[in-house]
Scaffold this active site. Structure first.
Site, PDB file in Angstrom:
ATOM      1  N   LYS A 188       0.861  -1.192   0.000  1.00 23.86           N
ATOM      2  CA  LYS A 188       0.000   0.000   0.000  1.00 23.86           C
ATOM      3  C   LYS A 188       0.887   1.228   0.000  1.00 23.86           C
ATOM      4  CE  LYS A 188      -2.922   2.816   2.972  1.00 23.86           C
ATOM      5  NZ  LYS A 188      -3.533   2.997   4.300  1.00 23.86           N
ATOM      6  N   GLU A 222      -7.345  12.892  13.128  1.00 27.15           N
ATOM      7  CA  GLU A 222      -6.505  11.738  13.452  1.00 27.15           C
ATOM      8  C   GLU A 222      -5.472  12.035  14.529  1.00 27.15           C
ATOM      9  OE1 GLU A 222      -3.956   8.209  11.225  1.00 27.15           O
ATOM     10  OE2 GLU A 222      -5.123   9.651  10.072  1.00 27.15           O
ATOM     11  N   GLU A 260      -7.255  -1.521   4.166  1.00 31.03           N
ATOM     12  CA  GLU A 260      -6.465  -0.333   4.475  1.00 31.03           C
ATOM     13  C   GLU A 260      -6.460  -0.077   5.983  1.00 31.03           C
ATOM     14  OE1 GLU A 260      -6.478   4.454   3.390  1.00 31.03           O
ATOM     15  OE2 GLU A 260      -7.756   3.077   2.272  1.00 31.03           O
ATOM     16  N   GLU A 317     -12.093  11.251  -3.699  1.00 29.99           N
ATOM     17  CA  GLU A 317     -11.937  11.191  -2.241  1.00 29.99           C
ATOM     18  C   GLU A 317     -11.059  12.329  -1.745  1.00 29.99           C
ATOM     19  OE1 GLU A 317      -9.646   8.369   0.937  1.00 29.99           O
ATOM     20  OE2 GLU A 317     -11.034   7.355  -0.423  1.00 29.99           O
ATOM     21  N   LYS A 360     -11.747  15.488   0.922  1.00 30.14           N
ATOM     22  CA  LYS A 360     -10.861  15.774   2.047  1.00 30.14           C
ATOM     23  C   LYS A 360     -10.333  17.204   2.031  1.00 30.14           C
ATOM     24  CE  LYS A 360      -9.328  11.002   2.760  1.00 30.14           C
ATOM     25  NZ  LYS A 360      -8.212  10.030   2.618  1.00 30.14           N
TER      26      LYS A 360
END
Length: 462
Positions: free
Chosen positions: A220, A269, A313, A448, A452
């Site tokens: 990834k 986060e 993910e 996406e 964001k």
């Protein structure tokens, strides 16, 4: 305010002058008092009249906020050992400080705020020339709002040749500007242009990454892109922070100044938090938009919980954080499956982590092990970082790096600097990224990242 306890402050200045003369080295002093509750955005706004260097932090989960103005001390480190070198500098500085603090509240007294770049040792490219590999600042004036109570910390470095009355007079004058400054009229900037940086080239890089993952080069990788924005006038940072606080209540808010440029964001986060030796971390990966109504919101949330790409993910992040936390903690608690974490524009897969920090380890030890998580870099970690350096079409600077704070009592918290922008006068660069795995679709990933970008765009011109 300070003038109500001048005699106490004079005493610690006398002590510091004596120590500075004996040791022939500067001496840090720190004085804390409880004050009337203060509006943090007015305090931040007034701070520009005292010193252009300002920092801001607001928690996502509790009534806890700090605003720093000026710089009593700055710590800079770079290279592969930057976290450990900063810890060494921090230990030496806080242990020698002379502190007058009868409250012992977290985030008061000798507190360092700042952050680290995503990569260390890069030659800084535009727009990041003013931001070093790491920068942690001990503010001269620190406002801490905690559970509707305000505390003011004054930090100062006393030199052997200093004069007590001169120091007091200067601090009192600056305090007057902070608490009785100019009118605060929030003003959101008028945006005149927004320019995406080679969107088709970015999509091509996503497609190439999926092919490299299928070929077994890595599992990834997170690829980010930049949006450049211009405004009619200089951006009013305090107004942007106030607007972010209103619109992004479940996010960590931060602003860090370096040489007149501001790195600012509202990130959901958390990287890690330590309070009374209890460590809390967050696994946050996997994203889908919010619905236009409750039914659509529930449907999208259910889709995210059962989406193979997003669950994969997310599991990458959970496993990496588990390994990092196990290395320096005990009593590690991690739920077996994620839940939804809703924000204003997005919802994420979320797994909390809780543990107890082992004796001899610090918050920065944990941050060094966690950064970058697979949610910001990829897997395997070092392979993904090398891939980003070779293939990403911009310099990340502090984007996706750790930003946060730590205090003298070993409390602290760092978040991941996403949903962010670098603002310099009438210009801003906004950043967003996405996790690429073997079945990623370039157009979907592009969309996406567009979602964001919205949290920052919404407060930078609507």
């Amino acid at each position: 305010m300070l003038h109500t306890k001048v005699s106490q402050f004079e005493d610690i200045i006398d002590q510091a002058l004596t120590t500075a003369l004996e040791d022939k080295t500067p001496q840090l002093v720190s004085f804390v008092e409880q004050i009337d509750y203060q509006n943090p955005y007015v305090f931040f706004h007034n701070g520009v009249k005292v010193d252009q260097h300002r920092v801001f932090w607001k928690s996502a989960e509790e009534d806890f906020l700090m605003v720093g103005v000026g710089s009593a001390n700055k710590m800079f480190t770079s290279g592969a050992d930057r976290f450990q070198n900063l810890q060494t500098a921090w230990n030496e500085l806080r242990e020698k400080a002379i502190v007058s603090d009868g409250y012992k509240q977290k985030g008061t007294g000798v507190v360092a705020l700042g952050g680290f770049s995503f990569n260390s040792g890069n030659l800084k490219e535009a727009p990041w020339e003013k931001f070093p590999d790491s920068q942690m600042t001990i503010p001269c004036f620190l406002l801490t709002n905690y559970h509707h109570v305000s505390y003011l910390t004054i930090n100062a470095v006393i030199y052997p040749e200093d004069h007590k009355q001169q120091i007091l007079n200067q601090l009192l004058e600056q305090e007057e500007l902070l608490f009785h400054g100019q009118d605060f009229t929030p003003h959101i900037p008028e945006r005149i242009r927004a320019e995406e940086q080679d969107p088709e080239g970015w999509k091509s890089s996503v497609k190439q990454a999926t092919e490299d993952i299928k070929a077994g080069l890595l599992d990834k990788v997170v690829l980010a892109r930049e949006l450049k924005v211009n405004f009619k006038e200089d951006v009013h940072i305090a107004a942007v922070l106030q607007e972010l606080a209103a619109k992004q209540a479940n996010s960590y808010l931060f602003a860090i100044e370096s040489e007149g440029a501001y790195f600012i964001g509202a990130t959901p986060e958390r990287l890690a938090k330590v309070e009374d030796k209890t460590l809390v971390s967050t696994c946050l990966a996997g994203t889908i938009p919010r619905g236009r109504n409750e039914d659509e919101d529930l449907r999208l949330g259910k889709q995210l919980l059962h989406d193979r790409k997003n669950r994969q993910e997310h599991e990458f992040v959970v496993q990496m954080i588990r390994d990092a936390v196990d290395a320096c903690c005990y009593d590690v608690e991690i739920p077996s499956s994620p839940v939804l974490y809703p924000l204003r524009n997005l919802q994420h897969l979320y797994t909390p982590v809780r543990a107890t920090l082992q004796t001899g380890y610090t918050l920065l030890d944990v941050i060094e092990r966690l950064h970058p998580t697979p949610a910001l870099g990829g897997m395997p970690q070092h392979t993904a970082i090398d891939y980003i350096k070779a293939n990403e079409r911009m310099d990340r600077g502090w984007y996706a790096g750790p930003v946060g704070w730590m205090d003298r009592q070993n409390n602290g918290e760092f978040a991941v600097a996403i949903r962010s922008a670098l603002i310099q006068g009438k210009k801003a660069s906004l950043f967003a990224g996405c996790g690429v795995v073997e079945d990623s679709d370039p157009q979907s990933e592009y969309e996406e990242t567009a979602v964001k970008l919205q949290p920052m765009l919404s407060v930078l011109g609507g």
